[in-house]
Structure formats: C-alpha cells, structure tokens
Write an enzyme that holds these catalytic residues in place. Structure first.
Site, PDB file in Angstrom:
ATOM      1  N   ASP A 114       2.526 -19.011   0.021  1.00 59.08           N
ATOM      2  CA  ASP A 114       2.939 -20.310  -1.324  1.00 59.08           C
ATOM      3  C   ASP A 114       2.521 -20.221  -2.318  1.00 59.08           C
ATOM      4  OD1 ASP A 114       0.689 -21.257   0.177  1.00 59.08           O
ATOM      5  OD2 ASP A 114       1.552 -21.603   1.853  1.00 59.08           O
ATOM      6  N   GLY A 159       3.952   3.994  -4.958  1.00 58.93           N
ATOM      7  CA  GLY A 159       5.040   5.898  -4.823  1.00 58.93           C
ATOM      8  C   GLY A 159       6.124   4.966  -3.261  1.00 58.93           C
ATOM      9  N   SER A 197       5.322   7.170   2.813  1.00 58.44           N
ATOM     10  CA  SER A 197       3.936   8.681   3.314  1.00 58.44           C
ATOM     11  C   SER A 197       2.425   7.666   3.742  1.00 58.44           C
ATOM     12  CB  SER A 197       2.999   9.346   1.594  1.00 58.44           C
ATOM     13  OG  SER A 197       2.753   7.808   0.922  1.00 58.44           O
ATOM     14  N   HIS A 234      -2.336 -12.693  -1.658  1.00 57.21           N
ATOM     15  CA  HIS A 234      -3.417 -12.938  -1.046  1.00 57.21           C
ATOM     16  C   HIS A 234      -3.658 -14.382  -0.671  1.00 57.21           C
ATOM     17  CE1 HIS A 234      -6.816  -9.933  -3.190  1.00 57.21           C
ATOM     18  NE2 HIS A 234      -5.291  -9.697  -2.588  1.00 57.21           N
ATOM     19  N   THR A 235      -2.281 -15.215  -0.631  1.00 53.48           N
ATOM     20  CA  THR A 235      -2.497 -16.100  -0.002  1.00 53.48           C
ATOM     21  C   THR A 235      -2.123 -16.279   1.344  1.00 53.48           C
ATOM     22  OG1 THR A 235      -1.050 -18.710  -0.585  1.00 53.48           O
ATOM     23  CG2 THR A 235       0.634 -16.673   0.341  1.00 53.48           C
ATOM     24  N   HIS A 291       0.751  -1.484  -0.169  1.00 52.41           N
ATOM     25  CA  HIS A 291      -0.155   0.214   0.031  1.00 52.41           C
ATOM     26  C   HIS A 291       0.946   1.108   0.277  1.00 52.41           C
ATOM     27  CE1 HIS A 291      -4.175  -1.432   1.076  1.00 52.41           C
ATOM     28  NE2 HIS A 291      -3.552  -2.234   0.342  1.00 52.41           N
ATOM     29  N   ASP A 292       1.862   0.837   0.099  1.00 52.84           N
ATOM     30  CA  ASP A 292       2.933   2.202   0.767  1.00 52.84           C
ATOM     31  C   ASP A 292       3.931   2.558  -0.999  1.00 52.84           C
ATOM     32  OD1 ASP A 292       4.554   4.628   1.278  1.00 52.84           O
ATOM     33  OD2 ASP A 292       6.134   3.592   1.413  1.00 52.84           O
TER      34      ASP A 292
END
Length: 388
Positions: free
Chosen positions: A317, A138, A142, A262-263, A134-135
């Site tokens: 994994d 960029g 921030s 997403h694992t 999420h950082d």
C-alpha cells in the site's frame, strides 16, 4: 541477467546492497541465514556488513562499494578507429495474452501456485515481488539458475541475493504444472513476471491489478558478480538511485514509484545499522521512537531482521510514502526521497488514494521489459534451475 549488464552504467534495483566505499573492496562471505521474523522473507535487502561511518574525503561523493562511478565508464576508451560493433539480438515484442493460443491457461496456472503459497505465508508474496525486481533488470530468469560445476557462482549466490532471496519453490511448482499442461511453451522469465504481478495483487487486496505483457525467453548466463552492478545499496544517495534507474531506462518518478515496494517485507539490521541510534542534528535521520524500537530488536545475536513498514508490514500500500514523510523508514535510500527533487511525488503518493497503485502497475510492466531475451540469445527452459 546476461553479459550485457556488465556495462559501467548498468547500476540498478530496489532492493539489495553491499557495504563500504572504494574501487575494489573485498567482501566477506554472506552470513549464515537468520530465520525470518514473523514468517516474512526479506523482499528488498539481504544481510551485509554495515556501511562505514564516514566516506573518504573527496570533492564529489564516492560511489557505493563495488559500483563504478555512473559518470565514469570502467572499460578503457575505444581506439580511434574501433571496429563496427555487432548489433545485439533484437528484443522480442512483449504482448498481453502471449500464451492465449499456445497455452491459454498459463497465467491461471501461475496464479494458482502463487495463491497457494501466499495464502499460507504472506511473506512469500513479498519474496516473489523482490524476486521479480532482482531478475528484471534483465528479465531472463537468470536469477533462478542453481550453481553447477560449470558455473559455481550464479546470480542467486550474489551478495544482494544470498541467502535472503525467496520464492524459488513457487516458481518450481508453477513450472511443473505448466510442463504437464503445455510442455516447452512457457518461459521461466514469464513465470517470474506473472508471479510478481500476482503477489502484488494479493498483497494489495486487489488494488494492484494489471496485465503483464509476456513473450520473454530465458537467459543462459548467470553471474554473481553482475548483481553488484545492478542492485542499489540501502545507503544509496538520491543521485546514485537516479543514475542506476536511468541506466535501465527508468525515470526519477518511476524510481520513486518502485521504491514503494519497501512497504512489505523485512530487512536485516546490518543494512541500516549506520542509522542507529538516531541523529537529532540530521533532518533526514530515522524517527527517534522508531530508531529505539528497532535498535532493541537489533541488539540480539547474529543479524536479526525487522519489518520495513511498522504500520502495515504485510500489505502492499501507500503507507511507505507516509513513513518517508514521518522519517519512519529504515534505509538512507528511503530517506533520500525527502529531497526537494522527489518530496512532491512522495506527498502526492501519500495523500491521493489510488495514485500510487496506478503508477506502480505501469512501472512494474515497464520494468518487466528491461533487457528481455529473444530466441536468438535465449531459450525456453525445461527446468527453471538449469539451462537446457
């Protein structure tokens, strides 16, 4: 993320969303925090109002709520004779071992802080990977900045981040140790990148092991409104995913690779409520047995959380790709990888041992170089939660 992210094509991440369609939707405030299930912070999706059951009629699929159409710039067209733009500051050249001469224990100090936290709660590792994602559309730390009187709505309070983003205390602990060892040298942006790398190493049992280039500076601008333009919703179509990743210089294959994060971790039920119950007539719908299981868990008060990978929820994994093939995934954005465009990559990642881990390492390092700051437009913070 800096102000440069507010271009119309800056649509990205893996992990965060908003519900609904439309050009100027009105979002309700983020719901109150629900205690994480099984100690795992959500590494990919916060709680959002569920997507609509149907989209407005249109000749082309409408963009997700809050996201400009990737093919249509939101800014007005330039005048026939626009002024010459000011060249953006040159991005620093990241390199492996950037702190070898100035703070040679920097990476070890961060690694020790990550180990301490993740060994106590593996879910924090999932949170640190998500924090990096999420950082790093960029990569300028921030997302770490707290609200102040001058800026009451920083990125961490954006809909995709609040209240689900985790791991801030680990970054604080690492920074405090670094300031004792070599004050004013290591950036918070590099700490986030190192922590994401180290959490990946631990959760993969050492299979995701790579050098993370460093030399980033910390940004001074943090706006909650920018998050909606950079983090893809869990109901994203394949085309939207491709467009959002491409806008940041990442390929379709790298999008498939990074989706493998997403694992690990959990998701709020509101992020996939539109996929419940399973639709037997839809070949991309959720596996019926899984749908029944998560629906039972989701039929509680509030907005419960469930693990994203029912087979190995606390391990980084390739199980995610096997889940995609078996339709045992929560989000429409995951199911979208069943497309003929991406299914071959999914199959190869699922079947060939070590293939996904190798690609994930390269994609993580590349993602860590997106829109980094230099001394011309950044700083080395003394405290990661506040600008100097």
């Amino acid at each position: 993320m800096a102000s440069g992210k507010l271009v119309a094509l800056a649509l990205m991440a893996l992990l965060g969303c908003v519900a609904g369609y439309g050009s100027t939707p009105s979002y309700p405030p983020p719901p109150s925090s629900t205690p994480p299930a099984a100690g795992y912070p959500n590494p990919s999706t916060p709680s959002y109002p569920p997507p609509p059951s149907s989209a407005p009629p249109s000749s082309t699929p409408p963009p997700a709520a809050g996201y400009p159409n990737p093919g249509t710039p939101s800014n007005p067209p330039p005048s026939p004779t626009p002024p010459s733009p000011t060249p953006p500051p040159r991005e620093p050249v990241l390199k492996i071992g950037h702190y070898h001469k100035t703070c040679y224990k920097a990476e070890k100090i961060v690694r020790d802080a990550v180990k301490k936290a993740v060994y106590a709660n593996r879910g924090i590792g999932a949170g640190l990977i998500r924090l990096f994602f999420h950082d790093c559309f960029g990569c300028d730390a921030s997302v770490l900045l707290d609200p102040t009187s001058a800026n009451t709505q920083p990125e961490k309070l954006g809909i995709p981040n609040f209240p689900s983003l985790r791991g801030f205390e680990v970054i604080d602990a690492a920074m405090a140790a670094l300031e004792k060892a070599c004050p004013g040298i290591v950036s918070c942006a590099d700490i986030v990148a190192f922590a994401g790398r180290d959490a990946s190493f631990i959760l993969s049992n050492g299979k995701v092991n790579f050098d993370m280039p460093s030399g980033r500076y910390d940004g001074r601008v943090s706006l909650a409104t920018e998050t909606l333009f950079n983090l893809p919703p869990p109901f994203a179509t394949l085309q939207l995913l491709k467009d959002m990743f491409a806008s940041k210089g990442l390929s379709r294959d790298e999008m498939v690779t990074l989706s493998g994060a997403h694992t690990v971790g959990i998701s709020h039920c509101s992020s996939f409520s539109d996929r419940l119950p399973a639709n037997a007539s839809d070949p991309t719908s959720m596996d019926a047995k899984l749908a029944k299981s998560v629906q039972r868990q989701c039929n509680k008060t509030g907005d419960p959380t469930v693990v994203q990978d029912v087979v190995s929820p606390s391990f980084l994994d390739k199980q995610y790709y096997q889940n995609v093939l078996k339709r045992k995934v929560l989000f429409k954005s995951d199911a979208a990888l069943q497309s003929p465009e991406t299914i071959n990559e999914v199959r190869l990642n699922a079947r060939i041992s070590g293939r996904w881990e190798k690609k994930f390492k390269a994609a993580m390092a590349k993602m860590g170089s997106i829109e980094v700051k230099s001394s011309a437009n950044g700083e080395i913070r003394k405290q990661c939660r506040f600008v100097n």
